[in-house]
Enzyme design. Structure first.
Site, PDB file in Angstrom:
ATOM      1  N   LYS A  11       0.758  -1.443   0.098  1.00 24.48           N
ATOM      2  CA  LYS A  11      -0.083   0.142   0.016  1.00 24.48           C
ATOM      3  C   LYS A  11       0.355   1.235   0.010  1.00 24.48           C
ATOM      4  CE  LYS A  11      -4.612  -2.143   2.093  1.00 24.48           C
ATOM      5  NZ  LYS A  11      -5.412  -1.966   3.576  1.00 24.48           N
ATOM      6  N   TYR A  51     -12.632  -2.573  -4.417  1.00 28.53           N
ATOM      7  CA  TYR A  51     -13.190  -2.125  -2.454  1.00 28.53           C
ATOM      8  C   TYR A  51     -14.739  -2.249  -3.081  1.00 28.53           C
ATOM      9  CZ  TYR A  51      -8.535  -2.282  -0.467  1.00 28.53           C
ATOM     10  OH  TYR A  51      -7.456  -2.187   0.494  1.00 28.53           O
ATOM     11  N   PHE A  59     -15.647   3.844   6.531  1.00 26.32           N
ATOM     12  CA  PHE A  59     -14.347   4.347   6.374  1.00 26.32           C
ATOM     13  C   PHE A  59     -13.998   3.724   4.750  1.00 26.32           C
ATOM     14  CE2 PHE A  59     -14.551  -0.893   7.140  1.00 26.32           C
ATOM     15  CZ  PHE A  59     -14.154  -1.158   6.506  1.00 26.32           C
ATOM     16  N   THR A  93      -5.553  -7.298  10.612  1.00 26.66           N
ATOM     17  CA  THR A  93      -6.022  -5.671   9.736  1.00 26.66           C
ATOM     18  C   THR A  93      -5.685  -4.789  10.929  1.00 26.66           C
ATOM     19  OG1 THR A  93      -8.165  -7.004   8.788  1.00 26.66           O
ATOM     20  CG2 THR A  93      -7.057  -4.304   8.640  1.00 26.66           C
ATOM     21  N   ASN A 114      -1.766   0.377   6.762  1.00 28.32           N
ATOM     22  CA  ASN A 114      -1.443  -1.003   7.468  1.00 28.32           C
ATOM     23  C   ASN A 114      -0.762  -1.775   6.088  1.00 28.32           C
ATOM     24  OD1 ASN A 114      -3.138  -2.206   5.509  1.00 28.32           O
ATOM     25  ND2 ASN A 114      -4.624  -3.162   7.288  1.00 28.32           N
ATOM     26  N   HIS A 117      -2.427  -5.588   1.932  1.00 27.41           N
ATOM     27  CA  HIS A 117      -3.621  -6.500   1.521  1.00 27.41           C
ATOM     28  C   HIS A 117      -3.800  -7.353   1.079  1.00 27.41           C
ATOM     29  CE1 HIS A 117      -7.820  -7.492  -0.010  1.00 27.41           C
ATOM     30  NE2 HIS A 117      -7.338  -7.370  -1.207  1.00 27.41           N
ATOM     31  N   GLU A 128      -9.263 -10.831  -7.904  1.00 30.70           N
ATOM     32  CA  GLU A 128      -9.128 -10.054  -7.368  1.00 30.70           C
ATOM     33  C   GLU A 128      -7.483  -9.876  -8.768  1.00 30.70           C
ATOM     34  OE1 GLU A 128      -8.032  -9.518  -3.445  1.00 30.70           O
ATOM     35  OE2 GLU A 128      -9.837  -8.845  -2.958  1.00 30.70           O
TER      36      GLU A 128
HETATM   37  P1  CMP Z   1      -7.775  -4.565   3.209  1.00 31.07           P
HETATM   38  O1  CMP Z   1      -7.390  -5.413   3.574  1.00 31.07           O
HETATM   39  O2  CMP Z   1      -7.277  -3.255   1.926  1.00 31.07           O
HETATM   40  O3  CMP Z   1      -8.827  -4.348   3.408  1.00 31.07           O
HETATM   41  C1  CMP Z   1     -10.077  -3.671   3.980  1.00 31.07           C
HETATM   42  C2  CMP Z   1      -8.994  -2.359   4.057  1.00 31.07           C
HETATM   43  O4  CMP Z   1      -9.953  -1.102   5.005  1.00 31.07           O
HETATM   44  C3  CMP Z   1      -8.390  -2.574   5.527  1.00 31.07           C
HETATM   45  O5  CMP Z   1      -7.469  -3.774   4.992  1.00 31.07           O
HETATM   46  C4  CMP Z   1      -8.301  -1.969   6.643  1.00 31.07           C
HETATM   47  O6  CMP Z   1      -7.165  -1.144   5.277  1.00 31.07           O
HETATM   48  C5  CMP Z   1      -9.282  -1.186   5.934  1.00 31.07           C
HETATM   49  N1  CMP Z   1      -9.865  -0.116   7.137  1.00 31.07           N
HETATM   50  C6  CMP Z   1      -9.626   1.105   7.360  1.00 31.07           C
HETATM   51  N2  CMP Z   1     -10.246   1.309   8.484  1.00 31.07           N
HETATM   52  C7  CMP Z   1     -11.392   0.518   8.767  1.00 31.07           C
HETATM   53  C8  CMP Z   1     -11.708  -0.826   9.665  1.00 31.07           C
HETATM   54  N3  CMP Z   1     -12.745  -0.008  11.080  1.00 31.07           N
HETATM   55  N4  CMP Z   1     -12.029  -1.700   9.994  1.00 31.07           N
HETATM   56  C9  CMP Z   1     -11.593  -2.390   8.916  1.00 31.07           C
HETATM   57  N5  CMP Z   1     -10.793  -2.296   8.085  1.00 31.07           N
HETATM   58  C10 CMP Z   1     -10.974  -1.188   7.926  1.00 31.07           C
END
Ligand code: CMP
Length: 140
Positions: A11, A51, A59, A93, A114, A117, A128
């Site tokens: 990311k 997404y 979010f 996550t 984070n 993904h 994906e």
């Molecule tokens: P990812 O695996 O990319 O899939 C969805 C993303 O939403 C997740 O990782 C997080 O980085 C992001 N995200 C941001 N806020 C939240 C939240 N409150 N709960 C879960 N995912 C979140």
């Protein structure tokens, strides 16, 4: 165990800090092989489409803005039980919950920033991978 594929994104928080190599090293050390990789700057349309499953979540807008805030590295990873293997090395996550030795424990800045993904199922991995790669770009 069967050799399968999963989809990974390094990311914008990781590309900004120039740690794509460090992240990839952890993926490889976990037994995953990078069989496709490209650095792209996601468009808003791509982020919203990718997404879409989260479109009703509070979010969603911030997530799409973050994912288009800088370059990302999209990858196809191959290995025994690749989806679970990747999820194990990524960690939880929320980095506050991530175990020692995981990518998110080592590098993630927040639940949004984070660092990585990874697909959550074989079915989603295929969807994906097809979202970002053509078959000719995947070289096992
Ligand atoms: P990812 O695996 O990319 O899939 C969805 C993303 O939403 C997740 O990782 C997080 O980085 C992001 N995200 C941001 N806020 C939240 C939240 N409150 N709960 C879960 N995912 C979140």
């Amino acid at each position: 165990m069967a050799v399968t594929r999963t989809f990974s994104i390094i990311k914008p928080d990781a590309t900004r800090r120039n740690i794509t190599g460090a992240v990839t090293k952890m993926l490889e050390e976990a037994g995953l092989r990078v069989v496709a990789s490209k650095r792209i700057h996601m468009t808003r349309d791509q982020a919203e489409g990718f997404y879409a499953v989260h479109s009703e979540r509070p979010f969603y807008n911030d997530l799409c803005a973050f994912m288009t805030s800088g370059p990302v590295v999209v990858q196809v990873l191959e290995g025994d039980n690749a989806v679970q293997r990747n999820r194990d090395v990524m960690g939880a996550t929320n980095p506050a919950d991530a175990a020692e030795g995981t990518i998110r424990k080592a590098f993630a800045e927040s639940i949004e920033a984070n660092s990585v993904h990874g697909s959550d199922s074989d079915e989603n991995a295929k969807i994906e991978i097809d979202f970002f790669f053509s078959q000719s770009e995947i070289v096992g």
